[in-house]
Each structure stands twice: as C-alpha cells, then as structure tokens.
Scaffold this motif. Structure first.
Motif, short mmCIF file in Angstrom:
data_model
loop_
_atom_site.label_atom_id
_atom_site.label_comp_id
_atom_site.label_asym_id
_atom_site.label_seq_id
_atom_site.Cartn_x
_atom_site.Cartn_y
_atom_site.Cartn_z
N LEU A 126 0.83 -1.21 0.00
CA LEU A 126 0.00 0.00 0.00
C LEU A 126 0.87 1.26 0.00
O LEU A 126 0.56 2.23 -0.69
CB LEU A 126 -0.94 0.01 1.21
N LEU A 127 1.96 1.25 0.76
CA LEU A 127 2.87 2.40 0.77
C LEU A 127 3.52 2.60 -0.60
O LEU A 127 3.62 3.73 -1.09
CB LEU A 127 3.92 2.23 1.85
N PHE A 128 3.97 1.52 -1.22
CA PHE A 128 4.57 1.62 -2.54
C PHE A 128 3.58 2.15 -3.55
O PHE A 128 3.91 2.98 -4.39
CB PHE A 128 5.11 0.26 -2.99
N ASP A 129 2.33 1.64 -3.50
CA ASP A 129 1.29 2.13 -4.40
C ASP A 129 1.02 3.61 -4.16
O ASP A 129 0.91 4.39 -5.09
CB ASP A 129 -0.01 1.34 -4.21
N CYS A 130 0.91 3.98 -2.89
CA CYS A 130 0.55 5.36 -2.52
C CYS A 130 1.60 6.37 -2.99
O CYS A 130 1.26 7.45 -3.49
CB CYS A 130 0.39 5.44 -1.01
N PHE A 131 2.87 6.02 -2.87
CA PHE A 131 3.94 6.95 -3.21
C PHE A 131 4.53 6.70 -4.60
O PHE A 131 5.42 7.43 -5.03
CB PHE A 131 5.05 6.90 -2.15
N GLY A 132 4.06 5.66 -5.30
CA GLY A 132 4.61 5.36 -6.61
C GLY A 132 6.07 4.95 -6.53
O GLY A 132 6.87 5.26 -7.42
N ALA A 133 6.41 4.23 -5.49
CA ALA A 133 7.81 3.85 -5.26
C ALA A 133 8.32 2.88 -6.33
O ALA A 133 7.57 2.07 -6.87
CB ALA A 133 7.94 3.20 -3.88
N LEU A 134 9.59 3.00 -6.62
CA LEU A 134 10.30 2.10 -7.53
C LEU A 134 9.63 1.98 -8.90
O LEU A 134 9.60 0.92 -9.50
CB LEU A 134 10.48 0.73 -6.89
N GLY A 135 9.09 3.08 -9.39
CA GLY A 135 8.53 3.11 -10.73
C GLY A 135 7.09 2.65 -10.85
O GLY A 135 6.56 2.60 -11.96
N LEU A 136 6.44 2.32 -9.74
CA LEU A 136 5.03 1.93 -9.82
C LEU A 136 4.17 3.14 -10.13
O LEU A 136 4.51 4.27 -9.79
CB LEU A 136 4.57 1.34 -8.48
N GLU A 137 3.04 2.87 -10.75
CA GLU A 137 2.08 3.95 -10.97
C GLU A 137 1.48 4.32 -9.62
O GLU A 137 1.13 3.44 -8.82
CB GLU A 137 0.98 3.48 -11.92
N ARG A 138 1.40 5.59 -9.34
CA ARG A 138 0.89 6.07 -8.06
C ARG A 138 -0.61 5.79 -7.98
O ARG A 138 -1.37 6.12 -8.87
CB ARG A 138 1.15 7.56 -7.93
N ARG A 139 -1.01 5.13 -6.89
CA ARG A 139 -2.42 4.79 -6.68
C ARG A 139 -2.73 4.95 -5.20
O ARG A 139 -2.18 4.24 -4.37
CB ARG A 139 -2.69 3.36 -7.11
N LEU A 140 -3.58 5.91 -4.91
CA LEU A 140 -3.95 6.15 -3.52
C LEU A 140 -4.83 5.01 -3.02
O LEU A 140 -5.66 4.48 -3.77
CB LEU A 140 -4.67 7.48 -3.38
N PRO A 141 -4.65 4.63 -1.75
CA PRO A 141 -5.50 3.55 -1.22
C PRO A 141 -6.96 3.99 -1.15
O PRO A 141 -7.26 5.14 -0.85
CB PRO A 141 -4.95 3.30 0.18
#
Length: 167
Positions: A126-141
């Motif tokens: 959830l943190l990685f999604d929320c912040f778009g970490a490591l190239g992930l598309e940013r997605r708020l929970p």
C-alpha cells in the motif's frame, strides 16, 4: 525510472488464472517457510537460507534453460534491461528466508509468522502504491484497501493472541 505521478482510475479486474496463480504462490511460500524452518531447526538459519537459495538457483537455471530452448525469440523482454535496483531482490529474499526461519521456530509458529508476514506485505505494498515507489504507478488507497488491511491486522492479532489451549 522515476515514479509516475499520475493516479490511476482503479485496478482492472483480475483474471481467474491470476487469482489461482497468486493462491498457489502463497501456498508455496508456506511450504517454503515450513521446510526452511525445519532445516534451520536442525542446522542454522543461514545454512537453511543457503540451501534454499542453492536449490532455488538450480531449479531456476533448469527452467531458464528449458524456456530458452523452447522459445529462443523470448530471451529478453521487450523493454530491454531491468533497472539496476531490480537486481537487489535477492537481498530481500535472503533476509526474508533467514528471518522467517528464526521466527517460525519461535512462539509465533508457522501460522503467526505467515499472518504477520502477510500483514507486512500488504502494508508495504500500500505504501509503494501510494507513493509510486520504484517506478510503480501512483495509486492512492481506497476505502476497501484500508478495510482489507484492517481485516488482515485483526485476523493476525486473533491468530497470535487468541490461541486457546483447546485441542
């Protein structure tokens, strides 16, 4: 590759085969943790990790060979090389095996270790999604994501602290 700053509209529905594959991966993770814990109980956690990664490397090399012979045109993905940080996954894998082989032989046992591990995976995802970490598309929970996390945490606490002496 920089993290994307766009926020996605929502995830697509998973294919049933993807759900089945994820369930199988979870079951295999449990089997791995059990076998590594047993190895660590009879040797050391570091030896158990070395054994697991050694056997895993042999199996991965054999599978790679089979796929390269079967589909020679697919030797490299369409995008070329992975980012340099992607090669560091082995570090987290090794640490996961070592730490979990110690913890599975503690009072948490296999079920508590797996439950806490799942909770940790979901929180970090959830943190990685929320912040778009490591190239992930940013997605708020979304609310459902947070409700699912709360359910996992409550279930984890029940598994660990509500163990009765029945049975």
């Amino acid at each position: 590759m920089a993290a994307s700053t766009t926020i996605s509209e929502g995830p697509r529905r998973p294919h049933p085969l993807e759900i089945c594959a994820a369930l199988c991966a979870g079951a295999l993770l449990t089997l791995m943790l059990l076998s590594n814990g047993m190895m660590a109980a009879h040797t050391t956690p570091i030896f158990a990790s070395l054994t697991a990664h050694g056997v895993g490397s042999v199996v991965a090399a054999l599978l790679l060979l089979v796929f390269w012979i079967r589909w020679p045109a697919r030797r490299r993905g369409a995008s070329g090389r992975a980012p340099i940080w992607a090669y560091l996954g082995g570090i987290s894998g090794a640490l996961t095996v070592i730490i979990s082989t110690v913890v599975v032989n503690s009072s948490l046992a296999l079920t508590g270790t797996m439950a806490l591990g799942l909770a940790g995976q979901v929180v970090l995802a959830l943190l990685f999604d929320c912040f778009g970490a490591l190239g992930l598309e940013r997605r708020l929970p979304r609310r459902n994501d947070l409700l699912a996390l709360a359910s996992i945490i409550v279930g984890t606490l029940l598994i660990i602290f509500a163990r009765g002496n029945a049975g």
